[in-house]
Design an enzyme around this catalytic site. Structure first.
Site, PDB file in Angstrom:
ATOM      1  N   ASP A  93       0.840  -1.203   0.000  1.00 51.35           N
ATOM      2  CA  ASP A  93       0.000   0.000   0.000  1.00 51.35           C
ATOM      3  C   ASP A  93       0.870   1.245   0.000  1.00 51.35           C
ATOM      4  O   ASP A  93       1.479   1.592   1.013  1.00 51.35           O
ATOM      5  CB  ASP A  93      -0.927  -0.004   1.215  1.00 51.35           C
ATOM      6  CG  ASP A  93      -1.880   1.181   1.221  1.00 51.35           C
ATOM      7  OD1 ASP A  93      -2.113   1.768   0.141  1.00 51.35           O
ATOM      8  OD2 ASP A  93      -2.400   1.524   2.301  1.00 51.35           O
ATOM      9  N   ASP A 311      -1.817   5.120  -5.622  1.00 54.64           N
ATOM     10  CA  ASP A 311      -2.120   4.349  -4.415  1.00 54.64           C
ATOM     11  C   ASP A 311      -2.337   2.892  -4.795  1.00 54.64           C
ATOM     12  O   ASP A 311      -3.378   2.528  -5.331  1.00 54.64           O
ATOM     13  CB  ASP A 311      -3.366   4.920  -3.729  1.00 54.64           C
ATOM     14  CG  ASP A 311      -3.729   4.159  -2.453  1.00 54.64           C
ATOM     15  OD1 ASP A 311      -2.889   3.375  -1.969  1.00 54.64           O
ATOM     16  OD2 ASP A 311      -4.846   4.343  -1.961  1.00 54.64           O
TER      17      ASP A 311
END
Length: 388
Positions: A93, A311
């Site tokens: 992440d 992201d």
């Protein structure tokens, strides 16, 4: 000034002495011809490549997972923590900072996973090198932490609580323990390298994190914060403060993830927007079938919390309405003679009898610096099923 000829003569003199003693002849070759002028820029470019090989350690992680939201919809890798080391599958992440894994004392955490992987739990009492981060620890009180850091009354453990963009959340305590990895320095593999790092031990999870269908052992945050693993390792000179991340969009998924820079001449770089908490980029425009869409530049402007961020923890790509509507209209206009456009639950869909790659155009997201992300039809369309 650096004198190439003087350096070669000095080395040759040394080799003469060595050859007399050991009867060894070591041939030398010049990187640049003797009578050819050498530009300073050439020498600097050569040194940059050489220094990146010599000085920058690289840590490589295996990557599993897929971008297909109907299969996995996430990418994950393995990390080894504790003494003796225990392996954990953690989601990659770039939109968050902290590495955390599920604690053995977690009260509502999944016990099995629909991804077909075995879930593991971190037990601080089973690791000989684990120790808690106390409330009096400078790290707990430092400015690098956010308001998520807590010190509950009656406890000396530095705790945290995070909520992600999808509404899921985790809370727990910070731990000091050993991270194991294999480092690559130049062409040599240095196995069983270790570093003491800070990470989270999750004791409570909410939202999608508490569900079993895509349960994972934790999240590996690659954000810019000082407590991200990449920042912690860089602060000790173990790796550079850079990582390289390539995720495969095909059905078989996978990809590569390294802490360090991949030197590839064909890579085009787009600068990050400075002083931002996430990895923000300047998106300049969208091209469909070679035609630049007429989109007001203000739709991409870094204002009103509408910046473009990268992201890896988000499955889909999202566009603001001012950019999304022209994009869909352009796609529809391009394929309307070959397919049947239809609406389903308020979304634009298409009834297709042939392969989408034969009908739909390629799309390009154009970023600052001339970097373009070219998308094939399979990479911006979602297959919903078959009709008879």
């Amino acid at each position: 000034m650096w004198n190439p000829r003087g350096l070669i003569l000095a080395v040759l003199a040394l080799l003469v002495q060595v050859s007399v003693v050991y009867s060894v002849v070591l041939p030398l070759e010049r990187a640049f011809p003797l009578n050819q002028p050498v530009q300073l820029s050439q020498l600097r470019a050569r040194d940059r490549v050489r220094h990146s090989r010599i000085l920058q350690g690289v840590v490589e992680f295996p990557v599993q997972g897929s971008s297909d939201p109907f299969l996995i919809g996430l990418y994950f890798t393995k990390v080894k923590l504790g003494s003796p080391p225990k392996e954990f599958n953690v989601q990659i992440d770039t939109g968050s900072d902290i590495l955390w894994v599920t604690c053995s004392s977690c009260s509502n955490c999944p016990q099995n996973s629909g991804l077909g992987i075995q879930l593991n739990f971190f037990d601080t009492s089973s690791s000989s090198t684990a120790r808690i981060v106390s409330c009096s620890d400078p790290l707990c009180a430092s400015e690098i932490q956010t308001t998520a850091t807590q010190c509950p009354s009656g406890s000396n453990q530095c705790s945290y609580s995070f909520e992600y963009g999808d509404g899921s959340g985790t809370s727990g305590s910070y731990i000091y323990d050993t991270l194991y990895f294999d480092a690559i320095l130049g062409e040599s593999l240095i196995a069983n390298s270790t570093a003491l790092i800070v990470f989270g031990c999750s004791t409570y999870q909410t939202g999608d994190l508490s569900k079993t269908d895509k349960a994972i052992d934790g999240i590996f945050g690659f954000g810019q914060g000082d407590l991200s693993v990449i920042s912690q390792l860089a602060s000790r000179g173990i790796t550079p403060r850079v990582f390289s991340h390539c995720l495969k969009g095909q059905g078989n998924g996978g990809g590569i993830l390294v802490l360090g820079e991949i030197l590839e001449p064909s890579i085009v770089y787009s600068p990050l927007v400075p002083s931002k908490p996430h990895y923000n980029l300047n998106l300049h425009g969208i091209t469909v079938n070679g035609q630049l869409l007429s989109i007001d530049p203000s739709a991409f402007a870094a204002s009103n919390n509408r910046e473009t961020i990268v992201d890896s923890g988000t499955t889909l790509t999202y566009l603001v309405e001012e950019a999304f509507d022209p994009f869909v209209s352009a796609i529809t206009a391009t394929v309307s003679q070959s397919v049947t456009p239809t609406m389903s639950k308020g979304k634009q869909c298409y009834l297709v009898s042939n392969s989408v790659s034969d009908i739909f155009p390629r799309v390009s997201l154009n970023f600052e610096g001339g970097a373009s992300m070219v998308l094939k039809p399979e990479e911006y369309l979602i297959h919903l099923g078959f009709y008879i």
